[in-house]
Motif scaffolding. Structure first.
Motif, PDB file in Angstrom:
ATOM      1  N   LYS A  39      -3.557   4.243   4.956  1.00  0.00           N
ATOM      2  CA  LYS A  39      -2.921   2.969   4.609  1.00  0.00           C
ATOM      3  C   LYS A  39      -3.227   1.891   5.640  1.00  0.00           C
ATOM      4  CE  LYS A  39       1.157   4.932   4.260  1.00  0.00           C
ATOM      5  NZ  LYS A  39       0.789   6.364   4.382  1.00  0.00           N
ATOM      6  N   ALA A  88       3.510  -1.289   3.737  1.00  0.00           N
ATOM      7  CA  ALA A  88       3.115   0.066   3.358  1.00  0.00           C
ATOM      8  C   ALA A  88       4.298   1.004   3.412  1.00  0.00           C
ATOM      9  CB  ALA A  88       2.020   0.577   4.288  1.00  0.00           C
ATOM     10  N   ASN A 138       5.067   5.521   2.749  1.00  0.00           N
ATOM     11  CA  ASN A 138       4.569   6.783   2.229  1.00  0.00           C
ATOM     12  C   ASN A 138       5.563   7.409   1.260  1.00  0.00           C
ATOM     13  OD1 ASN A 138       6.446   7.731   4.060  1.00  0.00           O
ATOM     14  ND2 ASN A 138       4.898   8.259   5.594  1.00  0.00           N
ATOM     15  N   ASP A 191       4.511  -1.557   8.385  1.00  0.00           N
ATOM     16  CA  ASP A 191       4.420  -0.166   7.992  1.00  0.00           C
ATOM     17  C   ASP A 191       5.827   0.402   7.822  1.00  0.00           C
ATOM     18  OD1 ASP A 191       3.178   2.137   7.350  1.00  0.00           O
ATOM     19  OD2 ASP A 191       2.258   2.479   9.308  1.00  0.00           O
ATOM     20  N   ILE A 222       0.849  -1.187   0.000  1.00  0.00           N
ATOM     21  CA  ILE A 222       0.000   0.000   0.000  1.00  0.00           C
ATOM     22  C   ILE A 222       0.886   1.239   0.000  1.00  0.00           C
ATOM     23  CG2 ILE A 222      -1.872   1.212   1.160  1.00  0.00           C
ATOM     24  CD1 ILE A 222      -2.638  -1.358   2.537  1.00  0.00           C
TER      25      ILE A 222
END
Ligand SMILES: Nc1ncnc2c1ncn2[C@@H]1O[C@H](COP(=O)(O)OP(=O)(O)OP(=O)(O)O)[C@@H](O)[C@H]1O
Ligand SMILES: [Mg+2]
Length: 412
Positions: A175, A280, A282, A240, A167
């Motif tokens: 997310k 995930a 960013n 994450d 993601i």
């Protein structure tokens, strides 16, 4: 669950009936193909347990016919002598299992649970789908914009598989909420969802956190520790900020994903891994690869299903839906009687760019709620909360209704 047993040997038949009842099922049993055909129609079983060799024919045929009229029916084929050919044919006819006699109750229980799981999942997906149409929600994900609708479609499809998902999306774009929704819609829903933030822990500790360690494997390891992979057994592990994991550890993670086994730090035993991995970041993954923050081989392994979440500014249509969703949620907790929005206050939300995305919107709504006296959230409260730049932009922009009207006028 209604279960039809088709078996000519009386003792086996009675034994099966009993096991089915012990598991809370409703059992009926017959001894021939002919009787079975009638029983399928009258009794409408959800599960059929069929013997292959029957006095007047072949049990697999019964299963095939029963599934033709209702594909949701499941079947277990049982037989005295196993043969590969029979097993293959049984599976082709749609049997969920092919078992040798004598059948142990525990075997039956496993199949029962599997079918119950699947039914639970189907009804959960059905509920969520209905909810989505009504309220623009899938699980905890809110959105009605075309991008989000597309993402909901992908999530529903992805949830059915076991493939890894990567993601991507800006901070606060949802997310983690998306990862939880995938888990909730999957067959693993009843098992744990474990979230682990690789950026929140010192790189030297990540390995033992993830894979666990044996006692004495390093200074300070005075107890054996089970890692997150083991904690998530049967469920979903959400990693994450995957790019914050060191390169060496990325190699180890890749190996775990490929071999489906792991070894605790300082351990010698290979442990089986049954975990669905959702990761995930960013950052832009290609950029991260270029800057050696993400190994390319690991990226391909993680990115079987890519899911790119839009920023809130890319789906402005959802802002008021989300704002109202959060207001309601907060009202349920705080019960201060803040029941709605002054339209001008909502317009101010629409004019802002939301660099912190949905998280920022949620926080601002919460603060606005707390500051509101009376029943509606008013523009002066918003004015005090939104950054200066947003207030200026809001002042410059014509109110939305007029804008829409102007657009319509131009089209004519
Ligand atoms: N589509 C959405 N519907 C409802 N709530 C959402 C949605 N997206 C985000 N949120 C809310 O925003 C908050 C932040 O979302 P989340 O933690 O999933 O963001 P993130 O992308 O993981 O951010 P970060 O990169 O900072 O970890 C959540 O707690 C949730 O309340
Ligand atoms: Mg997050």
């Amino acid at each position: 669950m209604k279960v039809l047993i088709v078996e000519d040997d009386l003792a086996t038949r009675k034994g099966l009936e009993e096991s089915v009842r012990d598991l809370g099922g409703e059992a009926r049993s017959v001894g021939t193909v002919k009787e079975a055909a009638r029983a399928v129609e009258e009794f409408d079983p959800r599960l059929l347990i069929v013997d292959i060799h029957l006095p007047d024919g072949d049990g697999i045929e019964i299963l095939r016919a029963a599934r033709e009229t209702d594909p949701d029916r499941e079947g277990i084929v049982i037989t005295g002598q196993g043969s590969i050919d029979n097993a293959i044919e049984a599976l082709r006819a749609g049997a969920v299992d092919y078992l040798l006699k004598p059948l142990r109750p525990a075997q039956l229980e496993v199949v029962f649970n599997r079918i119950a799981d699947r039914r639970r999942l189907e009804s959960e997906v059905e509920t969520l789908r209905a909810e989505l149409q009504e309220t623009g929600r899938l699980g905890d994900l809110v959105g009605r914009s075309p991008v989000m609708t597309q993402i909901f479609d992908v999530i529903r499809r992805v949830a059915k598989s076991n493939a890894p998902v990567l993601i991507t999306g800006a901070s606060g774009s949802g997310k983690e909420v998306a990862a939880r929704t995938i888990h909730r819609l999957s067959r693993r829903a009843a098992k744990p969802f474990v979230a682990f933030n690789c950026g929140a822990i010192s790189p030297t500790l990540i390995e033992s956190e993830l894979f666990g360690h044996e006692r004495g494997s390093f200074t300070g390891a005075d107890k054996r520790r089970v890692g997150y992979f083991e904690e998530a057994a049967g469920g979903t592990l959400f990693l994450d900020e995957i790019t914050e994991m060191g390169s060496e550890l990325q190699v180890k993670l890749l190996r775990v994903l490929e071999d489906r086994t792991l070894r605790r730090v300082g351990g010698s035993q290979e442990l089986k891994v049954d975990v669905r991995l959702i990761s995930a970041t960013n950052r832009d993954p290609h950029d991260a690869i270029k800057h050696k923050k993400l190994r390319e081989d690991l990226y391909y392994r993680l990115n079987v299903f890519p899911l790119a979440l839009p920023t809130l500014a890319e789906r402005r249509e959802d802002i008021s839906l989300l704002a109202e969703y959060f207001r309601k949620m907060i009202e349920e907790q705080e019960r201060a009687g803040v029941a709605g929005w002054d339209p001008k206050a909502l317009e101010m939300l629409l004019a802002y760019d939301w660099p912190g995305n949905v998280r920022e919107l949620r926080n601002i709504v919460h603060r606005a709620y707390v500051m509101t006296e009376g029943k509606t959230i008013r523009p002066d409260v918003m004015h005090a909360l939104l950054p200066k730049a947003a207030r200026a932009a809001a002042a410059k922009k014509p109110p939305l209704k007029q804008k829409a009207a102007a657009g319509a006028a131009r089209k004519k």
